[in-house]
Design an enzyme around this catalytic site. Sequence first.
Site, PDB file in Angstrom:
ATOM      1  N   ASN A 205     -13.539  -4.495  20.567  1.00 25.85           N
ATOM      2  CA  ASN A 205     -13.171  -5.628  19.725  1.00 25.85           C
ATOM      3  C   ASN A 205     -14.344  -5.924  18.789  1.00 25.85           C
ATOM      4  O   ASN A 205     -15.369  -6.450  19.222  1.00 25.85           O
ATOM      5  CB  ASN A 205     -12.872  -6.836  20.635  1.00 25.85           C
ATOM      6  CG  ASN A 205     -12.569  -8.093  19.855  1.00 25.85           C
ATOM      7  OD1 ASN A 205     -12.379  -8.049  18.644  1.00 25.85           O
ATOM      8  ND2 ASN A 205     -12.510  -9.224  20.552  1.00 25.85           N
ATOM      9  N   TRP A 206     -14.174  -5.550  17.515  1.00 26.01           N
ATOM     10  CA  TRP A 206     -15.274  -5.739  16.553  1.00 26.01           C
ATOM     11  C   TRP A 206     -15.327  -7.179  16.026  1.00 26.01           C
ATOM     12  O   TRP A 206     -16.221  -7.521  15.248  1.00 26.01           O
ATOM     13  CB  TRP A 206     -15.127  -4.758  15.376  1.00 26.01           C
ATOM     14  CG  TRP A 206     -15.321  -3.311  15.758  1.00 26.01           C
ATOM     15  CD1 TRP A 206     -15.625  -2.821  17.007  1.00 26.01           C
ATOM     16  CD2 TRP A 206     -15.217  -2.161  14.902  1.00 26.01           C
ATOM     17  NE1 TRP A 206     -15.714  -1.447  16.975  1.00 26.01           N
ATOM     18  CE2 TRP A 206     -15.469  -1.010  15.700  1.00 26.01           C
ATOM     19  CE3 TRP A 206     -14.939  -1.982  13.545  1.00 26.01           C
ATOM     20  CZ2 TRP A 206     -15.440   0.290  15.173  1.00 26.01           C
ATOM     21  CZ3 TRP A 206     -14.915  -0.690  13.025  1.00 26.01           C
ATOM     22  CH2 TRP A 206     -15.179   0.425  13.826  1.00 26.01           C
ATOM     23  N   LYS A 207     -14.355  -7.973  16.401  1.00 24.25           N
ATOM     24  CA  LYS A 207     -14.282  -9.394  16.008  1.00 24.25           C
ATOM     25  C   LYS A 207     -14.500  -9.559  14.492  1.00 24.25           C
ATOM     26  O   LYS A 207     -14.030  -8.726  13.723  1.00 24.25           O
ATOM     27  CB  LYS A 207     -15.304 -10.224  16.787  1.00 24.25           C
ATOM     28  CG  LYS A 207     -15.256  -9.980  18.283  1.00 24.25           C
ATOM     29  CD  LYS A 207     -15.972 -11.072  19.026  1.00 24.25           C
ATOM     30  CE  LYS A 207     -16.136 -10.671  20.482  1.00 24.25           C
ATOM     31  NZ  LYS A 207     -16.437 -11.784  21.344  1.00 24.25           N
TER      32      LYS A 207
ATOM     33  N   HIS B 255      -6.680 -13.634  22.862  1.00 20.47           N
ATOM     34  CA  HIS B 255      -8.131 -13.636  23.139  1.00 20.47           C
ATOM     35  C   HIS B 255      -8.618 -15.087  23.258  1.00 20.47           C
ATOM     36  O   HIS B 255      -8.138 -15.967  22.534  1.00 20.47           O
ATOM     37  CB  HIS B 255      -8.874 -12.914  22.014  1.00 20.47           C
ATOM     38  CG  HIS B 255     -10.307 -12.633  22.344  1.00 20.47           C
ATOM     39  ND1 HIS B 255     -11.269 -13.601  22.256  1.00 20.47           N
ATOM     40  CD2 HIS B 255     -10.928 -11.521  22.792  1.00 20.47           C
ATOM     41  CE1 HIS B 255     -12.442 -13.085  22.628  1.00 20.47           C
ATOM     42  NE2 HIS B 255     -12.254 -11.816  22.958  1.00 20.47           N
TER      43      HIS B 255
ATOM     44  N   GLU C 106     -11.107 -16.566  22.188  1.00 22.95           N
ATOM     45  CA  GLU C 106     -11.600 -17.162  20.941  1.00 22.95           C
ATOM     46  C   GLU C 106     -10.434 -17.660  20.085  1.00 22.95           C
ATOM     47  O   GLU C 106     -10.553 -18.662  19.378  1.00 22.95           O
ATOM     48  CB  GLU C 106     -12.483 -16.150  20.183  1.00 22.95           C
ATOM     49  CG  GLU C 106     -13.837 -16.011  20.877  1.00 22.95           C
ATOM     50  CD  GLU C 106     -14.533 -14.674  20.661  1.00 22.95           C
ATOM     51  OE1 GLU C 106     -14.138 -13.921  19.769  1.00 22.95           O
ATOM     52  OE2 GLU C 106     -15.481 -14.399  21.428  1.00 22.95           O
TER      53      GLU C 106
ATOM     54  N   GLU D 262     -11.003 -11.651  31.138  1.00 22.15           N
ATOM     55  CA  GLU D 262     -12.254 -11.966  30.458  1.00 22.15           C
ATOM     56  C   GLU D 262     -12.682 -13.396  30.772  1.00 22.15           C
ATOM     57  O   GLU D 262     -12.186 -14.348  30.131  1.00 22.15           O
ATOM     58  CB  GLU D 262     -12.083 -11.843  28.944  1.00 22.15           C
ATOM     59  CG  GLU D 262     -11.699 -10.466  28.470  1.00 22.15           C
ATOM     60  CD  GLU D 262     -12.126 -10.243  27.026  1.00 22.15           C
ATOM     61  OE1 GLU D 262     -12.962  -9.360  26.809  1.00 22.15           O
ATOM     62  OE2 GLU D 262     -11.667 -10.972  26.140  1.00 22.15           O
TER      63      GLU D 262
ATOM     64  N   GLY E 252     -19.917 -12.479  25.419  1.00 23.68           N
ATOM     65  CA  GLY E 252     -21.034 -12.610  24.476  1.00 23.68           C
ATOM     66  C   GLY E 252     -22.257 -13.296  25.044  1.00 23.68           C
ATOM     67  O   GLY E 252     -23.176 -13.641  24.305  1.00 23.68           O
TER      68      GLY E 252
ATOM     69  N   SER F 190     -19.412  -9.190  28.358  1.00 20.99           N
ATOM     70  CA  SER F 190     -20.769  -8.646  28.430  1.00 20.99           C
ATOM     71  C   SER F 190     -20.834  -7.293  29.147  1.00 20.99           C
ATOM     72  O   SER F 190     -21.781  -7.024  29.900  1.00 20.99           O
ATOM     73  CB  SER F 190     -21.716  -9.668  29.072  1.00 20.99           C
ATOM     74  OG  SER F 190     -21.813 -10.817  28.253  1.00 20.99           O
TER      75      SER F 190
ATOM     76  N   GLY G  63     -16.955  -6.135  23.430  1.00 22.86           N
ATOM     77  CA  GLY G  63     -17.309  -6.741  22.149  1.00 22.86           C
ATOM     78  C   GLY G  63     -18.628  -6.177  21.649  1.00 22.86           C
ATOM     79  O   GLY G  63     -18.694  -5.092  21.075  1.00 22.86           O
ATOM     80  N   GLY G  64     -19.693  -6.905  21.900  1.00 22.62           N
ATOM     81  CA  GLY G  64     -21.034  -6.586  21.384  1.00 22.62           C
ATOM     82  C   GLY G  64     -21.448  -5.124  21.524  1.00 22.62           C
ATOM     83  O   GLY G  64     -21.943  -4.517  20.560  1.00 22.62           O
TER      84      GLY G  64
HETATM   85  C1  PEP Z   1     -14.743  -9.906  23.897  1.00 23.24           C
HETATM   86  O1  PEP Z   1     -14.928 -10.657  22.967  1.00 23.24           O
HETATM   87  O2  PEP Z   1     -13.588  -9.575  24.196  1.00 23.24           O
HETATM   88  C2  PEP Z   1     -15.896  -9.418  24.649  1.00 23.24           C
HETATM   89  C3  PEP Z   1     -15.686  -8.871  25.809  1.00 23.24           C
HETATM   90  O3  PEP Z   1     -17.133  -9.582  24.077  1.00 23.24           O
HETATM   91  P1  PEP Z   1     -18.559  -9.142  24.709  1.00 23.24           P
HETATM   92  O4  PEP Z   1     -18.399  -7.738  25.236  1.00 23.24           O
HETATM   93  O5  PEP Z   1     -19.510  -9.216  23.583  1.00 23.24           O
HETATM   94  O6  PEP Z   1     -18.842 -10.091  25.814  1.00 23.24           O
END
Ligand code: PEP
Length: 253
Positions: A9-11, A98, A100, A170, A176, A216, A237-238
């Site tokens: 997920n590049w957000k 998600h 967010e 999640e 994050g 994470s 994500g990151g």
């Molecule tokens: C996400 O936003 O779905 C996610 C898992 O982000 P991160 O890996 O950065 O925690």
Amino acid sequence: MSKKFLIANWKMKLNAEESIQLAKDLKTEISKAKFGADKEIAVAPDFLSWQAVAKILKSSKVNMACQNAWYEDKGSFTGEISLAMLKDLGCQYAILGHSERRAFSGETDELVNKKVATALKHDMTPVVCVGETFEQRKEGRKDVVIMRQVQEALREIDIKPEQTLIVAYEPVWAIGSGQAMNPAEAEHTAMIIKQSLIDVLEHQDLPLVKIVYGGSVDSKNVASFTNIDVIDGALIGGASLDAKEFINLIKKA
Ligand code: PEP
């Protein structure tokens, strides 16, 4: 060993130029890594760079995903992009609900449910995100919150035998934060999700539903989640924003 799903997920983290560069880097690294059929990989860029990224990754091992989309196919829905439109462009996975979007865009369980139904109608694989906040966990409500989210998102959903549905667990506080959940607790919660799936999907074939962990995940900790029987991969994500780190993560998964 069962297939592992690694969904990036590049957000809204990259501009178009950066997304294109990342797609190119990914394509180069993926061709060197030669992953087999046991790894299913997808990336979800922002909509501005979506088609350019899809073009670069066409005929590579990487599938395309979207971070969100609307459930009606066409019509007066200003500012929206439909699942149908994305499917036409080759989008295979749809990240839906998600945390967010739930927190910042008012996405409700009811809306997520409609999007899940539409994604399946178009033979896309929904990646349905569920997860508790820090406060809900502290108050001991985690399991109840997760059960409700799964049941609401999948209410009256039918999955055809050739389709797959993914539930991404999640924990909101882990996203994050650099602080992934303890794998034993992730396993326990995945079992709760599995039980909720049995309840809500009743007679349907459960192997069609996969559970992945997100929050994470990086190349150092991914195996501690993907080694768990009931966890079929990760939503990332990151750590997906650097091609080498993401490839390393896929290797370790
Ligand atoms: C996400 O936003 O779905 C996610 C898992 O982000 P991160 O890996 O950065 O925690």
